[in-house]
Design a protein around this motif. Structure first.
Motif, PDB file in Angstrom:
ATOM      1  N   ARG A   4       0.831  -1.212   0.000  1.00  0.00           N
ATOM      2  CA  ARG A   4       0.000   0.000   0.000  1.00  0.00           C
ATOM      3  C   ARG A   4       0.863   1.260   0.000  1.00  0.00           C
ATOM      4  NH1 ARG A   4      -5.464  -0.657   3.603  1.00  0.00           N
ATOM      5  NH2 ARG A   4      -6.053  -2.764   2.979  1.00  0.00           N
ATOM      6  N   MET A   5       1.959   1.238   0.769  1.00  0.00           N
ATOM      7  CA  MET A   5       2.849   2.392   0.795  1.00  0.00           C
ATOM      8  C   MET A   5       3.474   2.617  -0.582  1.00  0.00           C
ATOM      9  SD  MET A   5       4.200   4.912   2.430  1.00  0.00           S
ATOM     10  CE  MET A   5       4.165   4.649   4.207  1.00  0.00           C
ATOM     11  N   GLN A   6       3.846   1.529  -1.272  1.00  0.00           N
ATOM     12  CA  GLN A   6       4.441   1.665  -2.594  1.00  0.00           C
ATOM     13  C   GLN A   6       3.455   2.274  -3.578  1.00  0.00           C
ATOM     14  OE1 GLN A   6       7.774   0.882  -3.064  1.00  0.00           O
ATOM     15  NE2 GLN A   6       7.414   2.088  -4.907  1.00  0.00           N
ATOM     16  N   ALA A   7       2.176   1.923  -3.426  1.00  0.00           N
ATOM     17  CA  ALA A   7       1.144   2.496  -4.300  1.00  0.00           C
ATOM     18  C   ALA A   7       1.056   4.011  -4.109  1.00  0.00           C
ATOM     19  CB  ALA A   7      -0.205   1.837  -4.024  1.00  0.00           C
ATOM     20  N   VAL A   8       1.236   4.479  -2.868  1.00  0.00           N
ATOM     21  CA  VAL A   8       1.235   5.925  -2.607  1.00  0.00           C
ATOM     22  C   VAL A   8       2.485   6.559  -3.200  1.00  0.00           C
ATOM     23  CG1 VAL A   8       1.280   7.696  -0.807  1.00  0.00           C
ATOM     24  CG2 VAL A   8      -0.185   5.686  -0.533  1.00  0.00           C
ATOM     25  N   LEU A   9       3.647   5.921  -2.995  1.00  0.00           N
ATOM     26  CA  LEU A   9       4.904   6.459  -3.522  1.00  0.00           C
ATOM     27  C   LEU A   9       4.882   6.528  -5.045  1.00  0.00           C
ATOM     28  CD1 LEU A   9       7.450   4.583  -1.223  1.00  0.00           C
ATOM     29  CD2 LEU A   9       6.730   6.964  -1.060  1.00  0.00           C
ATOM     30  N   ASP A  10       4.223   5.548  -5.698  1.00  0.00           N
ATOM     31  CA  ASP A  10       4.154   5.523  -7.159  1.00  0.00           C
ATOM     32  C   ASP A  10       3.083   6.448  -7.706  1.00  0.00           C
ATOM     33  OD1 ASP A  10       6.166   3.665  -7.112  1.00  0.00           O
ATOM     34  OD2 ASP A  10       4.843   1.936  -7.340  1.00  0.00           O
ATOM     35  N   GLY A  11       2.320   7.087  -6.829  1.00  0.00           N
ATOM     36  CA  GLY A  11       1.267   7.985  -7.273  1.00  0.00           C
ATOM     37  C   GLY A  11       0.001   7.296  -7.722  1.00  0.00           C
ATOM     38  N   LYS A  12      -0.106   5.967  -7.456  1.00  0.00           N
ATOM     39  CA  LYS A  12      -1.308   5.237  -7.859  1.00  0.00           C
ATOM     40  C   LYS A  12      -2.457   5.470  -6.888  1.00  0.00           C
ATOM     41  CE  LYS A  12       1.374   1.546 -10.072  1.00  0.00           C
ATOM     42  NZ  LYS A  12       1.703   0.086 -10.071  1.00  0.00           N
ATOM     43  N   ARG A  13      -2.115   5.803  -5.646  1.00  0.00           N
ATOM     44  CA  ARG A  13      -3.130   6.095  -4.638  1.00  0.00           C
ATOM     45  C   ARG A  13      -2.746   7.387  -3.925  1.00  0.00           C
ATOM     46  NH1 ARG A  13      -6.431   1.806  -2.996  1.00  0.00           N
ATOM     47  NH2 ARG A  13      -6.747   2.881  -1.029  1.00  0.00           N
ATOM     48  N   GLU A  14      -3.750   8.199  -3.606  1.00  0.00           N
ATOM     49  CA  GLU A  14      -3.484   9.466  -2.916  1.00  0.00           C
ATOM     50  C   GLU A  14      -3.205   9.249  -1.435  1.00  0.00           C
ATOM     51  OE1 GLU A  14      -3.118  12.048  -5.810  1.00  0.00           O
ATOM     52  OE2 GLU A  14      -3.209  12.760  -3.758  1.00  0.00           O
ATOM     53  N   THR A  15      -3.902   8.275  -0.833  1.00  0.00           N
ATOM     54  CA  THR A  15      -3.791   8.085   0.608  1.00  0.00           C
ATOM     55  C   THR A  15      -3.626   6.615   0.955  1.00  0.00           C
ATOM     56  OG1 THR A  15      -6.195   7.918   0.878  1.00  0.00           O
ATOM     57  CG2 THR A  15      -5.214  10.109   1.098  1.00  0.00           C
ATOM     58  N   LEU A  16      -3.208   6.386   2.184  1.00  0.00           N
ATOM     59  CA  LEU A  16      -3.103   5.032   2.742  1.00  0.00           C
ATOM     60  C   LEU A  16      -3.904   5.020   4.039  1.00  0.00           C
ATOM     61  CD1 LEU A  16       0.035   2.842   3.206  1.00  0.00           C
ATOM     62  CD2 LEU A  16      -1.361   3.372   5.180  1.00  0.00           C
ATOM     63  N   GLU A  17      -4.784   4.047   4.169  1.00  0.00           N
ATOM     64  CA  GLU A  17      -5.523   3.842   5.418  1.00  0.00           C
ATOM     65  C   GLU A  17      -5.466   2.350   5.738  1.00  0.00           C
ATOM     66  OE1 GLU A  17      -9.239   6.116   6.175  1.00  0.00           O
ATOM     67  OE2 GLU A  17      -9.048   6.703   4.069  1.00  0.00           O
ATOM     68  N   MET A  18      -4.894   2.013   6.893  1.00  0.00           N
ATOM     69  CA  MET A  18      -4.707   0.587   7.190  1.00  0.00           C
ATOM     70  C   MET A  18      -4.521   0.386   8.686  1.00  0.00           C
ATOM     71  SD  MET A  18      -1.710  -1.932   5.762  1.00  0.00           S
ATOM     72  CE  MET A  18      -1.493  -3.582   6.442  1.00  0.00           C
ATOM     73  N   ASP A  19      -5.072  -0.705   9.191  1.00  0.00           N
ATOM     74  CA  ASP A  19      -4.791  -1.165  10.551  1.00  0.00           C
ATOM     75  C   ASP A  19      -3.793  -2.318  10.472  1.00  0.00           C
ATOM     76  OD1 ASP A  19      -6.585   0.637  11.528  1.00  0.00           O
ATOM     77  OD2 ASP A  19      -8.202  -0.803  11.840  1.00  0.00           O
ATOM     78  N   TYR A  20      -2.722  -2.253  11.257  1.00  0.00           N
ATOM     79  CA  TYR A  20      -1.765  -3.354  11.283  1.00  0.00           C
ATOM     80  C   TYR A  20      -1.174  -3.480  12.682  1.00  0.00           C
ATOM     81  CZ  TYR A  20       1.453   0.579  10.483  1.00  0.00           C
ATOM     82  OH  TYR A  20       2.127   1.761  10.557  1.00  0.00           O
ATOM     83  N   ARG A  21      -0.442  -4.571  12.882  1.00  0.00           N
ATOM     84  CA  ARG A  21       0.142  -4.853  14.187  1.00  0.00           C
ATOM     85  C   ARG A  21       1.608  -4.434  14.237  1.00  0.00           C
ATOM     86  NH1 ARG A  21      -1.956 -10.879  13.623  1.00  0.00           N
ATOM     87  NH2 ARG A  21      -1.695 -10.144  11.468  1.00  0.00           N
ATOM     88  N   VAL A  22       1.994  -3.934  15.407  1.00  0.00           N
ATOM     89  CA  VAL A  22       3.386  -3.563  15.672  1.00  0.00           C
ATOM     90  C   VAL A  22       3.889  -4.397  16.849  1.00  0.00           C
ATOM     91  CG1 VAL A  22       4.891  -1.724  16.539  1.00  0.00           C
ATOM     92  CG2 VAL A  22       3.230  -1.246  14.729  1.00  0.00           C
ATOM     93  N   LEU A  23       5.118  -4.913  16.731  1.00  0.00           N
ATOM     94  CA  LEU A  23       5.745  -5.658  17.826  1.00  0.00           C
ATOM     95  C   LEU A  23       6.647  -4.698  18.599  1.00  0.00           C
ATOM     96  CD1 LEU A  23       6.705  -8.982  16.005  1.00  0.00           C
ATOM     97  CD2 LEU A  23       4.776  -8.576  17.533  1.00  0.00           C
ATOM     98  N   THR A  24       6.330  -4.461  19.877  1.00  0.00           N
ATOM     99  CA  THR A  24       7.116  -3.541  20.698  1.00  0.00           C
ATOM    100  C   THR A  24       8.425  -4.207  21.107  1.00  0.00           C
ATOM    101  OG1 THR A  24       6.199  -4.276  22.803  1.00  0.00           O
ATOM    102  CG2 THR A  24       4.942  -2.618  21.567  1.00  0.00           C
ATOM    103  N   PRO A  25       9.383  -3.421  21.620  1.00  0.00           N
ATOM    104  CA  PRO A  25      10.661  -4.019  22.064  1.00  0.00           C
ATOM    105  C   PRO A  25      10.477  -5.090  23.129  1.00  0.00           C
ATOM    106  CG  PRO A  25      10.859  -1.642  21.869  1.00  0.00           C
ATOM    107  CD  PRO A  25       9.420  -1.959  21.685  1.00  0.00           C
ATOM    108  N   THR A  26       9.381  -5.029  23.896  1.00  0.00           N
ATOM    109  CA  THR A  26       9.133  -6.036  24.942  1.00  0.00           C
ATOM    110  C   THR A  26       8.374  -7.240  24.417  1.00  0.00           C
ATOM    111  OG1 THR A  26       7.089  -4.920  25.594  1.00  0.00           O
ATOM    112  CG2 THR A  26       9.127  -4.249  26.723  1.00  0.00           C
TER     113      THR A  26
END
Length: 776
Positions: A232-254
């Protein structure tokens, strides 16, 4: 003793006084400097900055008086606040209002008093700057002006103190907020260049760690979500999409898992190329866990009643009869006739009917495990309820046709409305970010309006939108508006016509009770009924009829600077929309102010540049600019062999003009000479004043013959012109020396010297003629 009357706006006045948060504060050097300066300037016993509270007057700074406060009932400053104007008492012992005041009727009591009100907002006076003396005296107009000027200083310091305090509080709130901002630079490869300080609260990682070039952002993302995020980020960088909206998981240092809601938008340069991506991250772990729990519960739910607000339905398809465990009147305000012959289906909102029908048919055909739909059902009074309904086939006949379905539904109207409100809030905040970034990038407020108006129309389901700016926000008339954007839904031809007018500078005269209430009193107006001509008129622009309207002022620091008008909504506008739209209203008002300040700055810079490059009298290029331009032409000739010629012009016998007719006549001749000469020149030729009556012309791309032709045109035009001053004809001719740049002209002085010699030859030959240097 006469106590001061209470101002009509006392509550608002006291509210503002306490909002400033200055009562009972520690001494501050700047205010002590002002009172000390006032005491010395006016040579009085005492100078005080007073703040009049409900029961007392408190002294922010006092020189020559030992107390910190006095009762309001004996305060002379209270009279100034009530009056709202400067008050001077030459001898208080002789004034019937004050002669028996305990601070006057005493040894060495107050005799002379002068006070100026502190006006912190229109009509709101919080105190005074006053001077006091124990001897009767008078105040001159000049001294009163000084005292009022010092009072303006006090007011400005208080306002600056208030603004700085608010800024620090707002910055603290943002730093503690739940949303972290990040920025990715695109070139030479995508990498983070900014991470807000509160990122650790959202992601679990410090900003310094994320900004480390060796750390890639996706490394902190759960491996199951990395590919989709990168895609999705690449689509924004390539100009194919104006915005990115997404829910995803992040792994904290703990090792903890956090859910992050990520919204990002690309910034583009003038050619449309993506240069950076701005992102906003919010810790949505609680919400996501709840959604996952609900999803799991729904998957395992098999038509059982829960303890929630659920209702059952039993549909006999053979008899076309629906039984419910509530009455139809309880839910929809209707009688039970809607239970028969599928009459209830007619109440489904047209926009939801096909989706519900498709979901039902898929289940009846056995394509889905159950029937599920969200749809609007019309109540008897006209409004719609949102229902979430689920059902399942439980009986079929011998031909495998469905004969009975059972299910549950519950009213989710409040949930949907809250969900819609949240989405609207997110849309408004996203729009605020968009218009801010666009304004900073393109510096064109009309283009900002082209972005903002359609989104505001979509947000409020309006058919029409308009943004206008007051010509002068300080004027009391407020009847002229500069339109920056006008949009009508589904009418591109009219929008194109409006756009052309806006590009030309579309000024309209506005009038009407509703419009004036918005622009003068700063009060938003909800118009649920058709707007009449006496309520809102835009002249001479033809506007559509407004069946309903929402008209809101745009503010900058409490001053109305413009208006936003939305009209012809599908449903009536609601007052809650005012609070919803407040962030974008404040943003548009601020950007209007910034645009105006930027234009004023540019105008001042242009004026300074003009003053520095043109001759003050004749308005042609001055000597410095002429010589710099000639030097550039010399360099071009040496590099590209581009022909160029210079003409040096002298007005014949000009001293005689000054001696005979006066210097004013001489100035008139010089000015008229320049206007006539400029009319004879080609585009690109440069006329400049060398000093006195001597001028020069740079003929670009001109050889000797072409330059002589141009010089002769000028000479002949001057000779033919009538120079009239106070009814008298002044004879004017010119002598001109022309020099075409040659390879032997190693520097500018040599080139100009040849033209000067040709000029002297023209004078020696009898004046009123042109001579070329190569003919000398």
């Amino acid at each position: 003793m006469t106590s001061a009357p209470i101002p009509k706006n006392e509550l608002q006045r006291l509210h503002l006084l306490h909002e400033l948060d200055i009562l009972d504060t520690e001494p501050e050097p700047v205010f002590d400097q002002i009172t000390a300066f006032a005491k010395d300037l006016f040579e009085v016993d005492t100078a005080i900055i007073t703040l009049v509270d409900a029961e007392r007057q408190w002294f922010k700074s006092a020189v020559g008086f030992d107390g910190q406060e006095t009762p309001r009932e004996v305060s002379m400053c209270a009279h100034v606040v009530a009056k709202g104007a400067t008050m001077v008492v030459n001898d208080a012992s002789q004034d019937p209002r004050f002669h028996d005041n305990p601070y006057i009727d005493c040894v060495d009591g107050v005799r002379f008093y002068a006070g100026v009100p502190l006006e912190m907002a229109p009509g709101l006076f919080i105190g005074t700057l006053c001077i006091i003396d124990s001897k009767p005296r008078e105040l001159t107009q000049q001294q009163q002006y000084w005292l009022e000027t010092l009072t303006d200083w006090v007011r400005d310091e208080l306002q600056a103190r208030y603004a700085i305090s608010n800024y620090e509080q707002e910055r603290h709130v943002l730093a503690q907020g739940p949303v972290a901002a990040v920025v990715w630079q695109v070139e030479p490869e995508a990498h983070l260049i900014y991470v807000a300080e509160n990122a650790e609260r959202v992601l679990g990682y410090q900003a310094d760690y994320l900004l480390d070039p060796a750390v890639r952002y996706e490394s902190i993302v759960h491996i199951a979500d990395q590919r989709e995020l990168l895609s999705r980020m690449q689509a924004v960088l390539d100009g194919k999409r104006e915005t990115l909206e997404m829910d995803y998981r992040v792994l904290t240092p703990t090792g903890q898992v956090r859910w992050v809601s990520h919204f990002a938008k690309a910034d583009h340069d003038r050619s449309g190329r993506v240069i950076r991506v701005r992102g906003y991250l919010h810790d949505s772990t609680k919400r996501k866990n709840l959604e996952l729990s609900l999803q799991h519960a729904n998957q395992s739910f098999e038509l059982a009643l829960s303890a929630g607000n659920l209702s059952t339905w039993d549909w006999d398809l053979t008899a076309q009869q629906v039984k419910v465990n509530h009455t139809w009147r309880e839910l929809l305000g209707r009688n039970k006739s809607y239970a028969r012959d599928n009459a209830w289906a007619k109440l489904i909102h047209p926009d939801d009917f096909q989706d519900a029908r498709q979901a039902l048919q898929s289940h009846l055909k056995g394509q889905t495990e159950r029937f599920e739909a969200r749809m609007r059902i019309q109540h008897a009074d006209g409004h719609y309820l949102w229902l979430h309904t689920m059902g399942k086939v439980i009986e079929r006949d011998e031909n495998n046709l469905v004969t009975r379905m059972v299910g549950i539904h519950h009213d989710i109207t409040e949930h949907v409305q809250n969900e819609q409100h949240r989405r609207q809030q997110e849309a408004v905040l996203s729009l605020v970010s968009t218009v801010q970034h666009e304004f900073l990038f393109v510096k064109n407020f009309s283009e900002v309006c082209d972005t903002a108006i359609p989104k505001l129309m979509a947000l409020t389901e309006s058919e029409f939108g308009l943004v206008g700016e007051l010509h002068d926000s300080n004027s009391r008339a407020r009847n002229m508006v500069w339109l920056h954007g006008v949009k009508t839904a589904n009418d591109e031809e009219k929008n194109a016509a409006f756009q052309r007018l806006i590009q030309q500078g579309l000024d309209v005269e506005v009038s009407g009770d509703v419009i004036q209430t918005v622009l003068i009193r700063g009060e938003p107006q909800l118009c649920p009924f058709p707007v009449q001509a006496h309520e809102a008129t835009f002249f001479p622009v033809e506007m559509p009829e407004f069946q309903n309207a929402l008209i809101m002022p745009l503010y900058f620091k409490r001053n109305v600077v413009g208006l936003l008008l939305l009209a012809n909504a599908n449903d009536s506008y609601q007052r809650e929309q005012l609070a919803l739209l407040e962030p974008i209203l404040n943003t548009l008002g601020t950007l209007m102010h910034i645009r105006r300040m930027d234009e004023e700055r540019k105008s001042a810079v242009d004026e300074l540049r003009k003053m520095a490059t043109t001759d003050e009298l004749t308005k042609v290029a001055n000597r410095r600019v002429f010589l710099e331009t000639a030097e550039q032409r010399l360099l071009e000739y040496q590099r590209y062999d581009t022909p160029v010629s210079v003409a040096i012009i002298d007005l014949d016998h000009f001293k005689k003009v000054n001696d005979t007719f006066g210097h004013a006549a001489g100035d008139h001749v010089l000015t008229q000479f320049c206007r006539i000469t400029e009319q004879q020149l080609r585009e690109g030729d440069l006329l400049g004043r060398q000093g006195g009556e001597e001028f020069g012309i740079l003929f670009l791309h001109a050889n000797s013959q072409q330059a002589m032709q141009g010089a002769e045109r000028v000479r002949a035009a001057i000779e033919a012109e009538d120079f009239i001053w106070e009814g008298k004809n002044i004879p004017v001719t010119v002598s001109i020396g022309v020099a075409t740049l040659q390879a032997t002209d190693n520097d500018l002085d040599r080139w100009l010297a040849r033209a000067d010699r040709a000029l002297y030859e023209a004078k020696a030959a009898g004046r009123n003629r042109c001579i070329a240097a190569d003919e000398v």
